[in-house]
Scaffold this motif. Structure first.
Motif, PDB file in Angstrom:
ATOM      1  N   LEU A  40       0.708   4.799   1.746  1.00 41.17           N
ATOM      2  CA  LEU A  40      -0.313   5.000   0.724  1.00 41.17           C
ATOM      3  C   LEU A  40       0.273   5.637  -0.532  1.00 41.17           C
ATOM      4  CD1 LEU A  40      -3.299   4.569   0.196  1.00 41.17           C
ATOM      5  CD2 LEU A  40      -3.732   6.885   1.048  1.00 41.17           C
ATOM      6  N   GLU A  41       1.275   6.491  -0.347  1.00 41.97           N
ATOM      7  CA  GLU A  41       1.922   7.111  -1.503  1.00 41.97           C
ATOM      8  C   GLU A  41       2.802   6.125  -2.254  1.00 41.97           C
ATOM      9  OE1 GLU A  41       3.878  10.262   0.534  1.00 41.97           O
ATOM     10  OE2 GLU A  41       2.315  11.735   0.107  1.00 41.97           O
ATOM     11  N   LEU A  42       3.245   5.072  -1.567  1.00 46.34           N
ATOM     12  CA  LEU A  42       4.062   4.054  -2.218  1.00 46.34           C
ATOM     13  C   LEU A  42       3.214   3.020  -2.957  1.00 46.34           C
ATOM     14  CD1 LEU A  42       6.801   3.314   0.481  1.00 46.34           C
ATOM     15  CD2 LEU A  42       7.147   4.339  -1.768  1.00 46.34           C
ATOM     16  N   TYR A  43       1.915   3.005  -2.671  1.00 49.43           N
ATOM     17  CA  TYR A  43       1.074   1.972  -3.288  1.00 49.43           C
ATOM     18  C   TYR A  43       1.055   2.039  -4.813  1.00 49.43           C
ATOM     19  CZ  TYR A  43      -2.794  -0.946  -4.606  1.00 49.43           C
ATOM     20  OH  TYR A  43      -3.554  -1.910  -5.210  1.00 49.43           O
ATOM     21  N   PRO A  44       0.989   3.226  -5.444  1.00 49.81           N
ATOM     22  CA  PRO A  44       1.039   3.239  -6.916  1.00 49.81           C
ATOM     23  C   PRO A  44       2.272   2.540  -7.480  1.00 49.81           C
ATOM     24  CG  PRO A  44       0.335   5.370  -6.104  1.00 49.81           C
ATOM     25  CD  PRO A  44       0.747   4.577  -4.904  1.00 49.81           C
ATOM     26  N   PHE A  45       3.386   2.634  -6.767  1.00 50.91           N
ATOM     27  CA  PHE A  45       4.589   1.934  -7.206  1.00 50.91           C
ATOM     28  C   PHE A  45       4.386   0.425  -7.117  1.00 50.91           C
ATOM     29  CE2 PHE A  45       9.137   0.646  -6.200  1.00 50.91           C
ATOM     30  CZ  PHE A  45       9.520   0.654  -7.528  1.00 50.91           C
ATOM     31  N   ALA A  46       3.729  -0.018  -6.039  1.00 53.22           N
ATOM     32  CA  ALA A  46       3.428  -1.445  -5.900  1.00 53.22           C
ATOM     33  C   ALA A  46       2.477  -1.910  -6.997  1.00 53.22           C
ATOM     34  CB  ALA A  46       2.825  -1.715  -4.519  1.00 53.22           C
ATOM     35  N   ALA A  47       1.487  -1.075  -7.319  1.00 56.63           N
ATOM     36  CA  ALA A  47       0.551  -1.421  -8.395  1.00 56.63           C
ATOM     37  C   ALA A  47       1.273  -1.503  -9.735  1.00 56.63           C
ATOM     38  CB  ALA A  47      -0.573  -0.387  -8.458  1.00 56.63           C
ATOM     39  N   ALA A  48       2.233  -0.600  -9.953  1.00 60.10           N
ATOM     40  CA  ALA A  48       3.001  -0.635 -11.199  1.00 60.10           C
ATOM     41  C   ALA A  48       3.834  -1.908 -11.291  1.00 60.10           C
ATOM     42  CB  ALA A  48       3.899   0.596 -11.291  1.00 60.10           C
ATOM     43  N   MET A  49       4.429  -2.324 -10.179  1.00 63.57           N
ATOM     44  CA  MET A  49       5.204  -3.566 -10.175  1.00 63.57           C
ATOM     45  C   MET A  49       4.309  -4.766 -10.485  1.00 63.57           C
ATOM     46  SD  MET A  49       8.431  -3.002  -9.618  1.00 63.57           S
ATOM     47  CE  MET A  49       8.172  -1.627 -10.736  1.00 63.57           C
ATOM     48  N   THR A  50       3.106  -4.761  -9.916  1.00 65.71           N
ATOM     49  CA  THR A  50       2.166  -5.842 -10.205  1.00 65.71           C
ATOM     50  C   THR A  50       1.790  -5.848 -11.681  1.00 65.71           C
ATOM     51  OG1 THR A  50       1.263  -5.724  -7.961  1.00 65.71           O
ATOM     52  CG2 THR A  50      -0.088  -6.816  -9.625  1.00 65.71           C
ATOM     53  N   GLY A  51       1.593  -4.659 -12.252  1.00 63.00           N
ATOM     54  CA  GLY A  51       1.281  -4.568 -13.674  1.00 63.00           C
ATOM     55  C   GLY A  51       2.403  -5.115 -14.542  1.00 63.00           C
ATOM     56  N   ALA A 107      -4.228  -7.955  -4.207  1.00 57.84           N
ATOM     57  CA  ALA A 107      -4.873  -8.060  -2.898  1.00 57.84           C
ATOM     58  C   ALA A 107      -3.851  -7.968  -1.772  1.00 57.84           C
ATOM     59  CB  ALA A 107      -5.650  -9.375  -2.810  1.00 57.84           C
ATOM     60  N   LEU A 108      -2.707  -8.606  -1.960  1.00 58.01           N
ATOM     61  CA  LEU A 108      -1.667  -8.552  -0.932  1.00 58.01           C
ATOM     62  C   LEU A 108      -1.126  -7.136  -0.768  1.00 58.01           C
ATOM     63  CD1 LEU A 108       0.073 -10.075   1.074  1.00 58.01           C
ATOM     64  CD2 LEU A 108       1.647 -10.643  -0.786  1.00 58.01           C
ATOM     65  N   SER A 109      -0.919  -6.445  -1.887  1.00 52.22           N
ATOM     66  CA  SER A 109      -0.449  -5.057  -1.820  1.00 52.22           C
ATOM     67  C   SER A 109      -1.479  -4.169  -1.130  1.00 52.22           C
ATOM     68  CB  SER A 109      -0.168  -4.525  -3.228  1.00 52.22           C
ATOM     69  OG  SER A 109       0.876  -5.231  -3.843  1.00 52.22           O
ATOM     70  N   ALA A 110      -2.750  -4.353  -1.484  1.00 48.92           N
ATOM     71  CA  ALA A 110      -3.803  -3.544  -0.871  1.00 48.92           C
ATOM     72  C   ALA A 110      -3.885  -3.789   0.630  1.00 48.92           C
ATOM     73  CB  ALA A 110      -5.142  -3.866  -1.528  1.00 48.92           C
ATOM     74  N   LEU A 111      -3.677  -5.026   1.036  1.00 46.77           N
ATOM     75  CA  LEU A 111      -3.710  -5.346   2.463  1.00 46.77           C
ATOM     76  C   LEU A 111      -2.533  -4.714   3.193  1.00 46.77           C
ATOM     77  CD1 LEU A 111      -4.998  -6.973   4.788  1.00 46.77           C
ATOM     78  CD2 LEU A 111      -3.539  -8.893   4.117  1.00 46.77           C
ATOM     79  N   MET A 112      -1.362  -4.793   2.599  1.00 45.06           N
ATOM     80  CA  MET A 112      -0.171  -4.255   3.252  1.00 45.06           C
ATOM     81  C   MET A 112      -0.182  -2.732   3.287  1.00 45.06           C
ATOM     82  SD  MET A 112       1.466  -6.884   4.278  1.00 45.06           S
ATOM     83  CE  MET A 112       3.018  -6.110   4.734  1.00 45.06           C
ATOM     84  N   PHE A 113      -0.722  -2.106   2.236  1.00 44.38           N
ATOM     85  CA  PHE A 113      -0.726  -0.647   2.163  1.00 44.38           C
ATOM     86  C   PHE A 113      -2.071  -0.045   2.569  1.00 44.38           C
ATOM     87  CE2 PHE A 113       2.759  -1.795  -0.694  1.00 44.38           C
ATOM     88  CZ  PHE A 113       3.753  -0.942  -0.248  1.00 44.38           C
ATOM     89  N   ARG A 114      -2.984  -0.889   3.081  1.00 45.42           N
ATOM     90  CA  ARG A 114      -4.257  -0.444   3.657  1.00 45.42           C
ATOM     91  C   ARG A 114      -5.110   0.326   2.650  1.00 45.42           C
ATOM     92  NH1 ARG A 114      -1.771   1.794   9.413  1.00 45.42           N
ATOM     93  NH2 ARG A 114      -0.786  -0.182  10.040  1.00 45.42           N
ATOM     94  N   LEU A 115      -5.324  -0.286   1.511  1.00 49.66           N
ATOM     95  CA  LEU A 115      -6.168   0.314   0.486  1.00 49.66           C
ATOM     96  C   LEU A 115      -7.631   0.012   0.794  1.00 49.66           C
ATOM     97  CD1 LEU A 115      -5.484   1.879  -2.180  1.00 49.66           C
ATOM     98  CD2 LEU A 115      -6.014  -0.247  -3.376  1.00 49.66           C
ATOM     99  N   SER A 116      -8.528   0.868   0.334  1.00 51.23           N
ATOM    100  CA  SER A 116      -9.954   0.657   0.581  1.00 51.23           C
ATOM    101  C   SER A 116     -10.467  -0.531  -0.229  1.00 51.23           C
ATOM    102  CB  SER A 116     -10.746   1.912   0.210  1.00 51.23           C
ATOM    103  OG  SER A 116     -10.670   2.153  -1.182  1.00 51.23           O
ATOM    104  N   LEU A 117     -11.564  -1.119   0.228  1.00 48.17           N
ATOM    105  CA  LEU A 117     -12.129  -2.290  -0.436  1.00 48.17           C
ATOM    106  C   LEU A 117     -12.612  -1.955  -1.844  1.00 48.17           C
ATOM    107  CD1 LEU A 117     -13.025  -5.241  -0.335  1.00 48.17           C
ATOM    108  CD2 LEU A 117     -15.182  -4.475   0.698  1.00 48.17           C
TER     109      LEU A 117
END
Length: 231
Positions: A40-51, A107-117
């Motif tokens: 979950l702490e790595l998800y912001p990094f994934a979101a930044a890469m998507t951006g 969506a793929l990042s949220a699924l892999m990192f278990r983000l809320s809907l």
């Protein structure tokens, strides 16, 4: 078919997607003992890469959407559709392409990192709006500063369009990021009025996004409809 007809454009769009896998590689490494961060702490990094991917792809698609027509552009202008219609068609096409990629990766990042809907839907909405704003600026600027005289795909965007496009799109991205941080901090400081703070922030974001779409598109449409033949 639009992307596949130009191998240069296809390769330019595909290369940024490689960045998407960086957070997943880090997440796999973090599964080892003594992990420094949770998924979950790595998800912001994934979101930044998507951006970053969305930013690069919107720039590539939208800025080249007009020049890629080359001299056949004047054939399009002889059709019943005006230049303004062509520009909005390019805008819709660019937004759908880049926005779909961004939403899919989110969506793929949220699924892999278990983000809320709820968080997923919010971020997908932000990605879609940002993609629309960036594409609006790209298409509008490329129409305001067109270049049709070169058949080489590498020369389909004028130098001034590249410079101005980069400056304005970066300004929009920085403004959006700063606005998000300010709204977040303000909501924390005034927790009893957090809903109002978020509503005001959303309104400012929507207004900036609409301005980023409509103003460049209006300028580009006015320019492209009176553009003269280049020899």
């Amino acid at each position: 078919r639009y992307v596949a007809r130009d191998s240069v454009l296809l390769s330019q769009l595909g290369m940024p997607v490689i960045l998407f896998f960086v957070p997943f590689i880090l997440a796999i490494q973090q599964e080892a003992p003594h992990a420094l961060a949770t998924p979950l702490e790595l998800y912001p990094f994934a979101a930044a890469m998507t951006g970053i991917i969305v930013f690069m792809q919107t720039s590539i698609i939208s800025l080249s959407s007009i020049g890629i027509e080359s001299r056949s552009f004047w054939l399009v202008l002889t059709s019943p559709n005006a230049g303004r219609t062509l520009l909005w068609a390019k805008f819709v096409m660019s937004t759908l392409l880049s926005g779909s990629v961004g939403i899919g990766l989110t969506a793929l990042s949220a699924l892999m990192f278990r983000l809320s809907l709820a968080s997923l839907l919010l971020q997908c909405g932000i990605v879609a709006l940002c993609a629309a704003a960036l594409c609006g600026m790209g298409v509008g600027i490329s129409a305001a500063l067109p270049r049709f005289v070169y058949d080489n795909p590498a020369h389909r965007v004028s130098a001034w369009a590249l410079i101005l496009g980069f400056v304005l799109t970066m300004a929009y991205v920085v403004f959006t990021a700063v606005l998000g941080v300010v709204v977040w901090k303000a909501a924390e400081l005034a927790s009893e009025h957090a809903a109002v703070v978020y509503a005001v922030g959303a309104g400012v974001f929507l207004a900036a996004t609409l301005a980023a779409i409509l103003l460049p598109m209006a300028i580009g449409a006015r320019r492209i409809e009176v553009y003269q033949w280049e020899h």
